[in-house]
Design an enzyme around this catalytic site. Sequence first.
Site, mmCIF file in Angstrom:
data_model
loop_
_atom_site.group_PDB
_atom_site.id
_atom_site.type_symbol
_atom_site.label_atom_id
_atom_site.label_comp_id
_atom_site.label_asym_id
_atom_site.label_seq_id
_atom_site.Cartn_x
_atom_site.Cartn_y
_atom_site.Cartn_z
ATOM 1 N N GLY A 40 17.548 9.341 -6.011
ATOM 2 C CA GLY A 40 16.449 9.875 -6.679
ATOM 3 C C GLY A 40 16.774 11.286 -7.266
ATOM 4 O O GLY A 40 16.811 11.345 -8.589
ATOM 5 N N HIS A 41 17.577 12.094 -6.460
ATOM 6 C CA HIS A 41 17.854 13.362 -7.180
ATOM 7 C C HIS A 41 18.896 13.040 -8.023
ATOM 8 O O HIS A 41 18.915 13.921 -9.458
ATOM 9 C CB HIS A 41 18.622 14.161 -6.097
ATOM 10 N N GLN A 153 8.993 11.988 -10.973
ATOM 11 C CA GLN A 153 7.596 11.698 -10.815
ATOM 12 C C GLN A 153 7.126 11.217 -9.579
ATOM 13 O O GLN A 153 5.883 11.254 -9.166
ATOM 14 C CB GLN A 153 7.487 10.256 -11.610
ATOM 15 N N GLN A 158 3.287 17.842 -8.072
ATOM 16 C CA GLN A 158 4.246 19.025 -8.198
ATOM 17 C C GLN A 158 4.601 18.811 -9.863
ATOM 18 O O GLN A 158 4.709 20.169 -10.424
ATOM 19 C CB GLN A 158 5.464 18.715 -7.437
ATOM 20 N N SER A 190 13.338 9.392 -0.281
ATOM 21 C CA SER A 190 12.999 10.866 -0.042
ATOM 22 C C SER A 190 14.145 11.279 1.062
ATOM 23 O O SER A 190 14.299 10.604 1.978
ATOM 24 C CB SER A 190 11.568 10.790 0.594
ATOM 25 N N ARG A 192 12.926 12.879 3.362
ATOM 26 C CA ARG A 192 12.166 13.011 4.417
ATOM 27 C C ARG A 192 12.206 11.391 5.376
ATOM 28 O O ARG A 192 11.886 11.295 6.315
ATOM 29 C CB ARG A 192 10.652 13.305 4.172
HETATM 30 P P1 AMP Z 1 13.124 18.012 -3.163
HETATM 31 O O1 AMP Z 1 14.611 17.925 -2.805
HETATM 32 O O2 AMP Z 1 12.587 16.787 -2.307
HETATM 33 O O3 AMP Z 1 12.408 18.875 -3.502
HETATM 34 O O4 AMP Z 1 13.410 16.996 -4.529
HETATM 35 C C1 AMP Z 1 14.043 17.577 -5.692
HETATM 36 C C2 AMP Z 1 13.497 17.052 -6.916
HETATM 37 O O5 AMP Z 1 13.987 15.514 -6.933
HETATM 38 C C3 AMP Z 1 12.033 16.768 -7.162
HETATM 39 O O6 AMP Z 1 11.672 17.047 -8.709
HETATM 40 C C4 AMP Z 1 11.479 15.442 -6.812
HETATM 41 O O7 AMP Z 1 10.435 14.899 -7.285
HETATM 42 C C5 AMP Z 1 12.818 14.762 -7.016
HETATM 43 N N1 AMP Z 1 12.920 13.512 -6.340
HETATM 44 C C6 AMP Z 1 12.856 13.319 -5.158
HETATM 45 N N2 AMP Z 1 12.859 11.866 -4.752
HETATM 46 C C7 AMP Z 1 13.272 11.116 -5.799
HETATM 47 C C8 AMP Z 1 12.859 9.732 -6.174
HETATM 48 N N3 AMP Z 1 12.949 9.074 -5.192
HETATM 49 N N4 AMP Z 1 12.927 9.662 -7.414
HETATM 50 C C9 AMP Z 1 13.119 10.381 -8.358
HETATM 51 N N5 AMP Z 1 12.976 11.694 -8.161
HETATM 52 C C10 AMP Z 1 12.788 12.274 -6.878
#
Ligand code: AMP
Length: 287
Positions: A40-41, A153, A158, A190, A192
């Site tokens: 995702g990242h 998204q 956020q 995620s 998490r």
């Molecule tokens: P985080 O490390 O969880 O704070 O996420 C960092 C960025 O990656 C944020 O903009 C999230 O929305 C994005 N993000 C996290 N998981 C996904 C995913 N499965 N698909 C797309 N973007 C993601």
Amino acid sequence: MTKTLSQISTIESLRSAVREAKSNGRKVALVPTMGYLHEGHLSLVEEASKQADFVVVSIFVNPLQFGENEDLANYPRDLDHDLRLLSASGHCDVAFTPSVEEMYPVPLVTTVQLPSMASKLCGRTRPIHFAGVATVVTKLFQIVQPDVACFGQKDGQQLAVIRRMVKDLNMPVNVVGVPTVREEDGLAKSSRNVYLSKEEREHAPVLYQALSWAKAEIERGQRDATEIVRGVRERIEQDSIARLDYVEAVEMDTLESVSVLSGDVMIAVAAYFGKARLIDNIQLHVE
Ligand code: AMP
């Protein structure tokens, strides 16, 4: 062209790297993350490299956005793995990995607050979260001064909060929302998800199954938000493990609840699977 990754941990060095890139006429993109990176990242990083020439990915577990009883101390971290992924992607120039002391050398007196949006949806159980996010993103924008910033998204509230903050405060940053990357069974990727036991992991796709039902209903012409919310709720409540936090249909710009689906709307859900709290959403433009 495949990029060579540098790791930078101080604000001063980061500023100087960005200054040099800009002086060479390069457009700068920022992807803020808390690390423990997954596909995702990486899709955000890839999008950033399409949008700009010089890509900075920040990896910072921001204490300001965690409530007292939340998972700050246990939040999953693996910097070596993150740097390997970023390097292998070939889309990232700099991994910015500041320490907490670097970002917060003294307690903050100044913060960014968006009470009307921060108190909705996840804000009801995480009252300080979005002020923490808005404040750290503002700091990162000031440090990196990016032309473009990419957000997922997946974290729909956020994304809405950041878009509104940028608009309200005239921040010269183009905010790009990137579609959610999912596992094969639909579960949104995620950091998490590592909290899930094998059994919880098997049940977690119910969130996306319920949202997919909603999407199909809306595409079939359903415009009554109450019916959609009721259907999503029923599907999640039927699961023997999921403990629903909320289901809501909201206007994307303001996060206000809607009774009729029209314009840019989001159907957002949050549910607990054991100790993991998972969120998901679909965002649609409804004619
Ligand atoms: P985080 O490390 O969880 O704070 O996420 C960092 C960025 O990656 C944020 O903009 C999230 O929305 C994005 N993000 C996290 N998981 C996904 C995913 N499965 N698909 C797309 N973007 C993601």
